[in-house]
Design a protein around this motif. Structure first.
Motif, PDB file in Angstrom:
ATOM      1  N   GLY A  73       1.042  -1.510  -0.012  1.00 19.99           N
ATOM      2  CA  GLY A  73       0.032  -0.136   0.413  1.00 19.99           C
ATOM      3  C   GLY A  73       0.683   1.113  -0.004  1.00 19.99           C
ATOM      4  O   GLY A  73       0.619   2.147  -0.799  1.00 19.99           O
ATOM      5  N   PRO A  74       1.484   1.674   0.805  1.00 23.78           N
ATOM      6  CA  PRO A  74       2.412   3.049   1.058  1.00 23.78           C
ATOM      7  C   PRO A  74       3.585   2.263  -0.429  1.00 23.78           C
ATOM      8  O   PRO A  74       3.718   1.480  -0.831  1.00 23.78           O
ATOM      9  CB  PRO A  74       3.614   2.257   1.996  1.00 23.78           C
ATOM     10  N   LYS A  75       3.429   3.573  -0.664  1.00 18.97           N
ATOM     11  CA  LYS A  75       3.918   3.535  -2.423  1.00 18.97           C
ATOM     12  C   LYS A  75       5.431   4.761  -2.623  1.00 18.97           C
ATOM     13  O   LYS A  75       6.070   5.153  -1.748  1.00 18.97           O
ATOM     14  CB  LYS A  75       3.427   4.386  -3.207  1.00 18.97           C
ATOM     15  N   CYS A 119      -6.037   9.047 -10.800  1.00 19.34           N
ATOM     16  CA  CYS A 119      -4.649   7.657 -11.280  1.00 19.34           C
ATOM     17  C   CYS A 119      -4.830   6.792 -10.279  1.00 19.34           C
ATOM     18  O   CYS A 119      -4.241   5.532 -10.446  1.00 19.34           O
ATOM     19  CB  CYS A 119      -3.569   8.753 -11.798  1.00 19.34           C
ATOM     20  N   GLY A 120      -4.544   7.126  -8.277  1.00 19.49           N
ATOM     21  CA  GLY A 120      -4.714   6.745  -7.201  1.00 19.49           C
ATOM     22  C   GLY A 120      -3.581   6.404  -6.497  1.00 19.49           C
ATOM     23  O   GLY A 120      -3.609   5.911  -5.943  1.00 19.49           O
ATOM     24  N   TYR A 121      -2.155   7.199  -7.294  1.00 20.80           N
ATOM     25  CA  TYR A 121      -1.091   6.558  -6.890  1.00 20.80           C
ATOM     26  C   TYR A 121      -0.848   7.234  -5.396  1.00 20.80           C
ATOM     27  O   TYR A 121      -0.097   6.333  -4.548  1.00 20.80           O
ATOM     28  CB  TYR A 121      -0.062   7.353  -7.597  1.00 20.80           C
ATOM     29  N   CYS A 122      -1.272   8.094  -5.254  1.00 21.46           N
ATOM     30  CA  CYS A 122      -1.015   8.835  -4.117  1.00 21.46           C
ATOM     31  C   CYS A 122      -2.271   8.498  -2.769  1.00 21.46           C
ATOM     32  O   CYS A 122      -1.309   9.271  -1.334  1.00 21.46           O
ATOM     33  CB  CYS A 122      -0.555  10.841  -4.308  1.00 21.46           C
ATOM     34  N   GLN A 123      -3.076   8.091  -3.482  1.00 17.26           N
ATOM     35  CA  GLN A 123      -4.384   8.428  -2.452  1.00 17.26           C
ATOM     36  C   GLN A 123      -3.727   7.365  -0.624  1.00 17.26           C
ATOM     37  O   GLN A 123      -4.146   7.669   0.158  1.00 17.26           O
ATOM     38  CB  GLN A 123      -5.460   7.420  -3.275  1.00 17.26           C
ATOM     39  N   VAL A 161       1.485  14.907  -1.892  1.00 16.27           N
ATOM     40  CA  VAL A 161       1.801  15.639  -3.298  1.00 16.27           C
ATOM     41  C   VAL A 161       0.651  14.589  -4.569  1.00 16.27           C
ATOM     42  O   VAL A 161       0.994  13.769  -4.930  1.00 16.27           O
ATOM     43  CB  VAL A 161       3.320  16.234  -4.313  1.00 16.27           C
ATOM     44  N   CYS A 162      -0.371  15.400  -5.117  1.00 17.24           N
ATOM     45  CA  CYS A 162      -0.896  14.762  -5.941  1.00 17.24           C
ATOM     46  C   CYS A 162      -0.764  15.264  -7.050  1.00 17.24           C
ATOM     47  O   CYS A 162      -1.589  16.200  -8.066  1.00 17.24           O
ATOM     48  CB  CYS A 162      -2.314  14.832  -6.011  1.00 17.24           C
ATOM     49  N   VAL A 209      -9.901  16.283  -2.511  1.00 21.24           N
ATOM     50  CA  VAL A 209      -9.843  15.560  -1.421  1.00 21.24           C
ATOM     51  C   VAL A 209      -9.911  16.370   0.288  1.00 21.24           C
ATOM     52  O   VAL A 209     -10.519  15.680   0.933  1.00 21.24           O
ATOM     53  CB  VAL A 209      -7.699  15.632  -1.329  1.00 21.24           C
ATOM     54  N   ARG A 210      -9.866  17.502  -0.563  1.00 23.73           N
ATOM     55  CA  ARG A 210     -11.085  18.369   0.956  1.00 23.73           C
ATOM     56  C   ARG A 210     -11.638  18.456   0.746  1.00 23.73           C
ATOM     57  O   ARG A 210     -12.567  18.013   2.180  1.00 23.73           O
ATOM     58  CB  ARG A 210     -10.809  19.835   0.461  1.00 23.73           C
ATOM     59  N   ALA A 211     -12.860  17.952   0.214  1.00 21.16           N
ATOM     60  CA  ALA A 211     -14.237  17.427   0.889  1.00 21.16           C
ATOM     61  C   ALA A 211     -14.279  16.292   1.062  1.00 21.16           C
ATOM     62  O   ALA A 211     -15.086  16.816   1.578  1.00 21.16           O
ATOM     63  CB  ALA A 211     -15.057  17.450  -1.174  1.00 21.16           C
ATOM     64  N   ALA A 212     -13.171  15.329   0.838  1.00 21.00           N
ATOM     65  CA  ALA A 212     -13.438  14.008   1.419  1.00 21.00           C
ATOM     66  C   ALA A 212     -12.990  14.239   2.404  1.00 21.00           C
ATOM     67  O   ALA A 212     -13.621  13.304   3.766  1.00 21.00           O
ATOM     68  CB  ALA A 212     -12.928  12.950   0.574  1.00 21.00           C
ATOM     69  N   VAL A 213     -12.577  14.559   2.718  1.00 17.44           N
ATOM     70  CA  VAL A 213     -11.313  14.943   4.702  1.00 17.44           C
ATOM     71  C   VAL A 213     -12.601  15.642   5.168  1.00 17.44           C
ATOM     72  O   VAL A 213     -13.028  14.617   6.438  1.00 17.44           O
ATOM     73  CB  VAL A 213     -10.339  15.760   4.913  1.00 17.44           C
ATOM     74  N   LYS A 214     -12.874  16.154   4.832  1.00 16.26           N
ATOM     75  CA  LYS A 214     -15.050  16.871   5.949  1.00 16.26           C
ATOM     76  C   LYS A 214     -15.958  16.007   5.771  1.00 16.26           C
ATOM     77  O   LYS A 214     -16.267  15.521   6.920  1.00 16.26           O
ATOM     78  CB  LYS A 214     -15.036  18.109   4.691  1.00 16.26           C
TER      79      LYS A 214
END
Length: 156
Positions: free
Chosen positions: A35-37, A98-102, A132-133, A141-146
Motif C-alpha cells: 500500500g505505501p508507494k 490515477c490513485g498512486y498518491c491516495q 503531492v497529487c 481530497v479536501r471535500a473527502a476529508v470533510k
C-alpha cells in the motif's frame, strides 16, 4: 544485518535487514505490504505515508531501527473491507484519479482526524500540504476529508 520485530497492521512481524534500511523497503520487499508507494525516496511527496503510533510518518526516510516496538499502520491496516470512514469518504466522493498518491493522502487524513475531528480548510491544507497529487485532485481530497469527519461523527 539485524533482526527487527515490528508491529505492522496489528500483527507482529519480523524482518532481517540492516537497521538503516528504510521502513518502506522492509514493508514492501520483506513483508509484502504494498500500500505505501515509493514516490520520491526523500520524504517530500507523501506517497508512502503510513502511521507510526498513530502519527503520519514517511517510511521512505524512517529507518527500520526507529520503529522497533512501535505500531506501524499502512492503508491495508485501516480496515479489512474498506469501511473505515476515510476510505468510505474517498470512494463516495470518487477522489482518486490515477490513485498512486491516495494511500498516503488517506493515511495523512486519518492522522489529521485523530487529532482534529472537525478540521477547517486551513487545517486540512496544512496537514496534507506535503502529500503531492500529480493529477490535482486537491479539491476532492479536501471535500473527502470533510466527509470523513462527518462519517466519523456518525452523520449520514
Amino acid at each position: 544485518m539485524g533482526r527487527y520485530r515490528l508491529h505492522v497492521n496489528g500483527e507482529r512481524r519480523e524482518v532481517d535487514v540492516p537497521g538503516d534500511t528504510p521502513l518502506l523497503w522492509a514493508l514492501r520487499e520483506q513483508l509484502g505490504v504494498l500500500g505505501p508507494k515509493y514516490g520520491c525516496g526523500v520524504g517530500a511527496c507523501g506517497a508512502c505515508t503510513s502511521l507510526v503510533d498513530g502519527e503520519a510518518a514517511r517510511p521512505c526516510v524512517t529507518p527500520v531501527s526507529e520503529v522497533r516496538g512501535r505500531r506501524v499502520t499502512t492503508i491495508e491496516g485501516l480496515s479489512e473491507d474498506g469501511d473505515h470512514p476515510v476510505q468510505r469518504a474517498w470512494l463516495e466522493l470518487d477522489v482518486a484519479q490515477c490513485g498512486y498518491c491516495q494511500p498516503g493522502q488517506i493515511m495523512s487524513t486519518v492522522a489529521l482526524l485523530s487529532r482534529d475531528p472537525d478540521p477547517d480548510d486551513a487545517a486540512i491544507d496544512e496537514a496534507l500540504r506535503d502529500n503531492v497529487c500529480r493529477c490535482g485532485t486537491y479539491s476532492r481530497v479536501r471535500a473527502a476529508v470533510k466527509r470523513a469527519a462527518e462519517l466519523k461523527r456518525g452523520a449520514r
